[in-house]
Structures are given as C-alpha cells and as structure tokens.
Scaffold this motif. Structure first.
Motif, PDB file in Angstrom:
ATOM      1  N   LEU A 383       0.812  -1.222   0.000  1.00 52.25           N
ATOM      2  CA  LEU A 383       0.000   0.000   0.000  1.00 52.25           C
ATOM      3  C   LEU A 383       0.845   1.272   0.000  1.00 52.25           C
ATOM      4  CD1 LEU A 383      -2.917  -0.794   2.498  1.00 52.25           C
ATOM      5  CD2 LEU A 383      -2.714  -1.317   0.063  1.00 52.25           C
ATOM      6  N   TYR A 384       2.133   1.147  -0.197  1.00 47.54           N
ATOM      7  CA  TYR A 384       2.997   2.320  -0.063  1.00 47.54           C
ATOM      8  C   TYR A 384       2.565   3.457  -0.981  1.00 47.54           C
ATOM      9  CZ  TYR A 384       7.080   5.328  -0.058  1.00 47.54           C
ATOM     10  OH  TYR A 384       7.909   6.426   0.046  1.00 47.54           O
ATOM     11  N   HIS A 385       2.187   3.148  -2.210  1.00 52.45           N
ATOM     12  CA  HIS A 385       1.827   4.201  -3.178  1.00 52.45           C
ATOM     13  C   HIS A 385       0.337   4.532  -3.171  1.00 52.45           C
ATOM     14  CE1 HIS A 385       5.697   4.865  -5.166  1.00 52.45           C
ATOM     15  NE2 HIS A 385       5.917   3.581  -4.962  1.00 52.45           N
ATOM     16  N   TYR A 386      -0.432   3.861  -2.333  1.00 55.06           N
ATOM     17  CA  TYR A 386      -1.870   4.135  -2.272  1.00 55.06           C
ATOM     18  C   TYR A 386      -2.193   5.592  -1.939  1.00 55.06           C
ATOM     19  CZ  TYR A 386      -6.630   3.945  -0.242  1.00 55.06           C
ATOM     20  OH  TYR A 386      -7.943   4.189   0.089  1.00 55.06           O
ATOM     21  N   PRO A 387      -1.527   6.224  -0.955  1.00 55.06           N
ATOM     22  CA  PRO A 387      -1.888   7.617  -0.620  1.00 55.06           C
ATOM     23  C   PRO A 387      -1.278   8.671  -1.539  1.00 55.06           C
ATOM     24  CG  PRO A 387      -0.196   6.854   0.868  1.00 55.06           C
ATOM     25  CD  PRO A 387      -0.554   5.669   0.009  1.00 55.06           C
ATOM     26  N   ASN A 388      -0.647   8.234  -2.668  1.00 55.79           N
ATOM     27  CA  ASN A 388      -0.097   9.201  -3.623  1.00 55.79           C
ATOM     28  C   ASN A 388       0.988  10.072  -2.972  1.00 55.79           C
ATOM     29  OD1 ASN A 388      -0.093  10.362  -6.262  1.00 55.79           O
ATOM     30  ND2 ASN A 388      -1.409  12.024  -5.584  1.00 55.79           N
ATOM     31  N   PRO A 389       1.992   9.449  -2.316  1.00 53.83           N
ATOM     32  CA  PRO A 389       2.955  10.233  -1.527  1.00 53.83           C
ATOM     33  C   PRO A 389       3.835  11.155  -2.358  1.00 53.83           C
ATOM     34  CG  PRO A 389       3.673   7.948  -1.708  1.00 53.83           C
ATOM     35  CD  PRO A 389       2.288   8.002  -2.265  1.00 53.83           C
ATOM     36  N   TYR A 390       3.967  10.887  -3.641  1.00 52.94           N
ATOM     37  CA  TYR A 390       4.836  11.719  -4.483  1.00 52.94           C
ATOM     38  C   TYR A 390       4.029  12.650  -5.388  1.00 52.94           C
ATOM     39  CZ  TYR A 390       8.391   8.519  -2.821  1.00 52.94           C
ATOM     40  OH  TYR A 390       9.245   7.785  -2.003  1.00 52.94           O
ATOM     41  N   ASN A 391       2.736  12.788  -5.088  1.00 54.84           N
ATOM     42  CA  ASN A 391       1.868  13.641  -5.906  1.00 54.84           C
ATOM     43  C   ASN A 391       2.000  13.269  -7.383  1.00 54.84           C
ATOM     44  OD1 ASN A 391      -0.072  15.659  -6.079  1.00 54.84           O
ATOM     45  ND2 ASN A 391       1.435  17.249  -6.506  1.00 54.84           N
ATOM     46  N   HIS A 392       2.050  11.969  -7.609  1.00 56.14           N
ATOM     47  CA  HIS A 392       2.343  11.405  -8.919  1.00 56.14           C
ATOM     48  C   HIS A 392       1.160  11.503  -9.878  1.00 56.14           C
ATOM     49  CE1 HIS A 392       3.871   8.560 -11.874  1.00 56.14           C
ATOM     50  NE2 HIS A 392       2.887   7.725 -11.632  1.00 56.14           N
ATOM     51  N   GLN A 393      -0.027  11.648  -9.320  1.00 60.73           N
ATOM     52  CA  GLN A 393      -1.224  11.685 -10.143  1.00 60.73           C
ATOM     53  C   GLN A 393      -2.202  12.704  -9.566  1.00 60.73           C
ATOM     54  OE1 GLN A 393      -2.612   7.614  -9.993  1.00 60.73           O
ATOM     55  NE2 GLN A 393      -2.534   7.555  -7.776  1.00 60.73           N
ATOM     56  N   THR A 394      -3.065  13.213 -10.413  1.00 59.59           N
ATOM     57  CA  THR A 394      -4.082  14.165  -9.980  1.00 59.59           C
ATOM     58  C   THR A 394      -5.284  13.402  -9.445  1.00 59.59           C
ATOM     59  OG1 THR A 394      -3.382  15.768 -11.647  1.00 59.59           O
ATOM     60  CG2 THR A 394      -5.585  16.038 -10.719  1.00 59.59           C
ATOM     61  N   LEU A 395      -5.675  13.705  -8.220  1.00 62.21           N
ATOM     62  CA  LEU A 395      -6.846  13.062  -7.633  1.00 62.21           C
ATOM     63  C   LEU A 395      -8.095  13.786  -8.123  1.00 62.21           C
ATOM     64  CD1 LEU A 395      -5.589  12.430  -3.985  1.00 62.21           C
ATOM     65  CD2 LEU A 395      -5.246  11.065  -6.060  1.00 62.21           C
ATOM     66  N   SER A 396      -9.009  13.044  -8.700  1.00 65.92           N
ATOM     67  CA  SER A 396     -10.147  13.666  -9.371  1.00 65.92           C
ATOM     68  C   SER A 396     -11.428  12.902  -9.059  1.00 65.92           C
ATOM     69  CB  SER A 396      -9.921  13.669 -10.886  1.00 65.92           C
ATOM     70  OG  SER A 396      -9.862  12.335 -11.384  1.00 65.92           O
ATOM     71  N   ILE A 397     -12.542  13.485  -9.434  1.00 64.82           N
ATOM     72  CA  ILE A 397     -13.831  12.816  -9.311  1.00 64.82           C
ATOM     73  C   ILE A 397     -14.551  12.918 -10.650  1.00 64.82           C
ATOM     74  CG2 ILE A 397     -15.068  14.866  -8.455  1.00 64.82           C
ATOM     75  CD1 ILE A 397     -16.630  12.867  -6.610  1.00 64.82           C
ATOM     76  N   ALA A 398     -15.246  11.849 -11.012  1.00 68.99           N
ATOM     77  CA  ALA A 398     -15.920  11.789 -12.303  1.00 68.99           C
ATOM     78  C   ALA A 398     -16.909  12.935 -12.462  1.00 68.99           C
ATOM     79  CB  ALA A 398     -16.644  10.454 -12.448  1.00 68.99           C
ATOM     80  N   ALA A 399     -16.986  13.442 -13.688  1.00 67.67           N
ATOM     81  CA  ALA A 399     -17.890  14.517 -14.113  1.00 67.67           C
ATOM     82  C   ALA A 399     -17.378  15.912 -13.787  1.00 67.67           C
ATOM     83  CB  ALA A 399     -19.300  14.349 -13.574  1.00 67.67           C
ATOM     84  N   SER A 400     -16.317  16.026 -12.991  1.00 65.28           N
ATOM     85  CA  SER A 400     -15.704  17.337 -12.823  1.00 65.28           C
ATOM     86  C   SER A 400     -14.983  17.686 -14.119  1.00 65.28           C
ATOM     87  CB  SER A 400     -14.714  17.303 -11.650  1.00 65.28           C
ATOM     88  OG  SER A 400     -13.645  16.411 -11.913  1.00 65.28           O
ATOM     89  N   PRO A 401     -14.817  18.972 -14.436  1.00 60.30           N
ATOM     90  CA  PRO A 401     -15.000  20.161 -13.606  1.00 60.30           C
ATOM     91  C   PRO A 401     -16.350  20.849 -13.779  1.00 60.30           C
ATOM     92  CG  PRO A 401     -13.861  20.802 -15.593  1.00 60.30           C
ATOM     93  CD  PRO A 401     -14.162  19.317 -15.726  1.00 60.30           C
ATOM     94  N   ALA A 402     -17.369  20.131 -14.228  1.00 58.45           N
ATOM     95  CA  ALA A 402     -18.693  20.744 -14.361  1.00 58.45           C
ATOM     96  C   ALA A 402     -19.125  21.327 -13.023  1.00 58.45           C
ATOM     97  CB  ALA A 402     -19.700  19.693 -14.821  1.00 58.45           C
ATOM     98  N   PRO A 403     -19.941  22.370 -13.015  1.00 59.03           N
ATOM     99  CA  PRO A 403     -20.463  22.875 -11.746  1.00 59.03           C
ATOM    100  C   PRO A 403     -21.007  21.716 -10.919  1.00 59.03           C
ATOM    101  CG  PRO A 403     -21.099  24.338 -13.524  1.00 59.03           C
ATOM    102  CD  PRO A 403     -20.452  23.153 -14.172  1.00 59.03           C
ATOM    103  N   PRO A 404     -20.669  21.629  -9.630  1.00 56.35           N
ATOM    104  CA  PRO A 404     -20.967  20.423  -8.848  1.00 56.35           C
ATOM    105  C   PRO A 404     -22.408  19.941  -8.897  1.00 56.35           C
ATOM    106  CG  PRO A 404     -19.421  21.785  -7.645  1.00 56.35           C
ATOM    107  CD  PRO A 404     -19.823  22.582  -8.859  1.00 56.35           C
TER     108      PRO A 404
END
Length: 446
Positions: A383-404
């Motif tokens: 699980l070492y890379h699970y929390p994204n320790p190196y900011n290696h990827q952008t954490l996103s949510i589906a359907a963004s960036p549309a107004p919430p």
C-alpha cells in the motif's frame, strides 16, 4: 464500495502506532459550556474503525466538559444521504453530520461556513487537493471539512505474478516501495495492451461497466486522462469534442477485453473478481486485497496497489472524499468547530489511518507518509503508493469540472459508462454523443 459480505468493511484494523503530539485549538466555552453536542458519523466498513472516532470524541469532550452523543449511520440503502435530506428539511438534527462527496454543495444553504476552521488546518497539515476544494468550497466559502474516515482512492490493484507473466510488466519495479514511481511508460496505451494480453491468457482486468460508483469513478479517470469533459467548468455542454471521441474510442477497445458480464457489475463484483483469482487487476481501494488476506492469502500476497496509467492529458486517479459539515441551525456550532479541529490534528488523523489499516486517506499534503502504508502486508509495501505520496497523479472525481450540482447528476446517472457502452455495443459514435448531449442539457434544466 459494496456493503455485502465480502467488501471493504471486512479487513482487520492495523495495530496501534506512535502519533505526533496532538495539535488542536482550544474551545472557549460560552453560553453552551458543559452543554451538549450531537454528531452523526458514517458507519465505517472496517471493524474497529468506529472505536477510533469514539475515543477521539470522548477525549475532546472530557477536556472541554461537553456532553456528546454519537450516531453511526450506515450508507446501506442511502441512509446517510436520507438523514442529511431529512435534517436539512426539518432544520433540526445533529450539530455535525458526516457527508459523502457531493452533499456539501447539495446542502450549501444549510451549512455553517467553516473558513475559520479550515484555513488554520491547511496551515497546520498542508494544502488540500483540488477535488476537496471543488467539492468542499463554494464562492470562497468552506462548506465542510474533509474527513479522513471513509475517504479513498480507487487505484489499480494488480496481481504481481499475472502482470509479469502475461503482460511483461513488473508492477513492483514500476512502483517500488519506499521510492518514487518509475512509471513514465505506464500509459493508457500500455494499460490497454496489458488488458488485452491478460484477457488472452484467461485473466481479464476486473473493471465494471455498471451504474454504481466503482464503474463511474473508473470512467471518470479515463475520460479525464483524455481531457474529455461532458460539461465544462463554466457550465457549457462540451460532449461533441475530439477529446470525448478519443476517450470513447479507447473505451470501446478496452470493453472488448473485459469480462462479458461487466455491464451488470455492482460495487461488490470487482472485489469478488480479485479474491476469486480470476483477474489480473481491479480498480479499487485496498479492501479487496484485505479480504483476500483472510479468504485467499495466496491471492493477497501477489497484490500490489499503484498509480493510474497516464493519458494524453495527464495521469488521474478516482478520489472520493468524505466531509464533516456543521448545520447552520445547530445549537452548539462553536463546540462543533472545536471538535472538528481536534479530529483534524495530525495525531488524530494518524489514529484514523491506523485503525482503518491504511484504508482511510487524509486530504492534506503533509499527511501521506504514515508508516502504516509502508509496513502493512503481505507483501510488505503493497500500500505504499496508495496515498499518492509523491503527488504522482491528480486526484479527481468523475464529471468534474462541471459545476458540482450538474456534475452530481452526471455522476449518479452514470452518463459516462452508459455512453461508452452504447458505443461499444454497436451504436454509432455520433448517435451516442447526441444521446449524452441531450442528457446533459436535461441536467442543466433540473
């Protein structure tokens, strides 16, 4: 994210470990000194994780001499969402209520602004990611505080042996424990070739194409990697773009090598797929791996959680945060703010991570290197890379960036996966695009 028998709530909490000194702002008791505070927390999937929340609340309550009551509210049958709706309508209920990702915006008019809590927390714990800002802020006002319990990344969990044997990819070398990723070649093209090779060998990737959150979250990350938006940040419908067409063409190729029943999968299906030993990869938090530790240890010891493949517009990973909100009609708002400060201290956050066995993810930049993620196993470092320790990827949510409030409808109507399936099952591309455009225009009117 299933609530069935073999799901994320099955794995055993990790052992306790040392914590940093507790940092929390004092609550200055006023008219409600020695009064009451009512809290509605999400009922955690992990056995024992609720105990950490209870202990932290009681620790604060004893110090501040406030009488607290805690309700743990299940997300089964949308009970936590129904609770939020009922309390907002009645203007009565808990002082603090934990909410899933989209609900701070849905109830923004009923929530107490929390800038006075959030701004000091960012200075203390580090900046929060863009998805937390997108879901937790409106017009410069913090609607809610990101909650560590329940927040998760749905990244790839790969079978070390099957990926190496059939796809020629060493996921441990690509994402080494204790070191930065070496993943420049981990692209959507590589991902597709690996999926094809594993399917040919009889071990397809376990990726759902249904209407529940696991399927939708995966679709969101894939579309974003191509820069594909159905509605942009301004609220304009942008379905008929080259980026959306490219994402659909990719998805059609991927769907061809996924399990034939993937369109009917729910959020338990990918967990079961991994645990059964039939798949080389799923996209999920580490819950399926943790259940495999108990039920299929020979599978668990071959699992490695790592980052998402990169597309033409970047590397994105599905992230679902929970939030703690304070109702504007609450009777003890200052005490509520003090408690949320306490629950967001480094020491408290670490306790949440430990109690959940590494499942819970803090939203803050300085909170991604707790030793739980480096030490849990087998295999150690999984699980070492699970929390994204190196900011290696952008954490996103589906359907963004549309107004919430528009994105929420796209998300819960599973417009992304439905559109991809229509095209993959033989509908003309432009017809599928026209259907999705009509759906989004309808969302704009509601």
């Amino acid at each position: 994210m299933s609530r069935k028998t073999l799901t994320r709530r099955q794995f055993v909490a990790a052992t306790a470990m040392s914590s940093a000194a507790l940092i929390t702002a004092p609550y200055v008791r006023g008219a409600y000194a020695a009064g009451k505070l009512s809290i509605g927390f999400w009922d955690h999937w992990v056995p024992g994780a609720n105990d950490a929340s209870t202990a932290l609340v009681n620790e604060w309550a004893a110090k501040e001499k406030v009488e607290v009551s805690i309700d743990y509210i299940t997300s089964n049958n949308k009970k936590i969402e129904l609770t939020a709706a009922a309390e907002a309508q009645a203007k009565s209920g808990h002082d603090i209520l934990q909410m899933p990702s989209w609900w701070p915006h849905a109830y923004s008019e009923n929530l107490e602004p929390l800038n006075d809590v959030m701004e000091p927390l960012i200075k203390q714990n580090g900046e929060v990611n863009g998805t937390v800002k997108y879901l937790g802020q409106s017009g410069g006002k913090w609607l809610a505080i990101p909650a560590t319990p329940g927040s998760q990344i749905k990244g790839p969990c790969s079978r070390i042996d099957l990926m190496k044997k059939h796809a020629g990819i060493d996921v441990q070398e690509m994402y080494p424990a204790g070191s930065p990723p070496k993943a420049d070649n981990w692209t959507m093209e590589t991902f597709l070739k690996a999926a094809e090779a594993c399917q040919k060998a009889g071990f397809p990737f376990g990726i759902g194409l249904g209407e529940t959150t696991d399927s939708v979250d995966t679709a969101g990350a894939i579309f974003q990697s191509f820069g594909a938006e159905l509605v942009n940040a301004k609220g304009d419908v942008t379905v008929k773009t080259d980026a959306v067409r490219q994402a659909l063409e990719f998805y059609k190729k991927l769907i061809a090598v996924l399990p034939t029943d993937a369109p009917s999968w729910d959020d338990a299906s990918n967990n079961k797929w991994l645990i059964s030993g039939r798949g080389a990869m799923i996209l999920n938090p580490p819950s399926a791996w943790a259940v495999a530790k108990r039920d299929a240890p020979q599978v668990a010891e071959q699992c490695w959680t790592h980052g998402f493949p990169a597309g033409p517009k970047g590397r994105f990973a599905p992230y679902l945060p929970y939030f703690w909100g304070v109702w504007s009609f609450g009777k003890n708002k200052e005490a509520a703010k003090s408690l949320l400060t306490h629950l967001s201290s480094p020491a408290a956050i670490e306790k949440f991570v430990v109690a959940s066995g590494g499942y819970d993810l803090p939203a803050y930049a300085n909170m991604t290197t707790f030793k739980t993620w480096a030490e849990v196993g087998p295999p150690k470092g999984t699980l070492y890379h699970y929390p994204n320790p190196y900011n290696h990827q952008t954490l996103s949510i589906a359907a963004s960036p549309a107004p919430p409030k528009i994105a929420q409808q796209i998300y819960f109507q599973a417009t992304l996966t439905k559109m991809a399936l229509r095209f993959a099952q033989g509908e003309k591309l432009e017809t599928a695009l026209a259907w999705a455009e009509g759906e989004c225009e309808g969302f704009m009117r509601t």
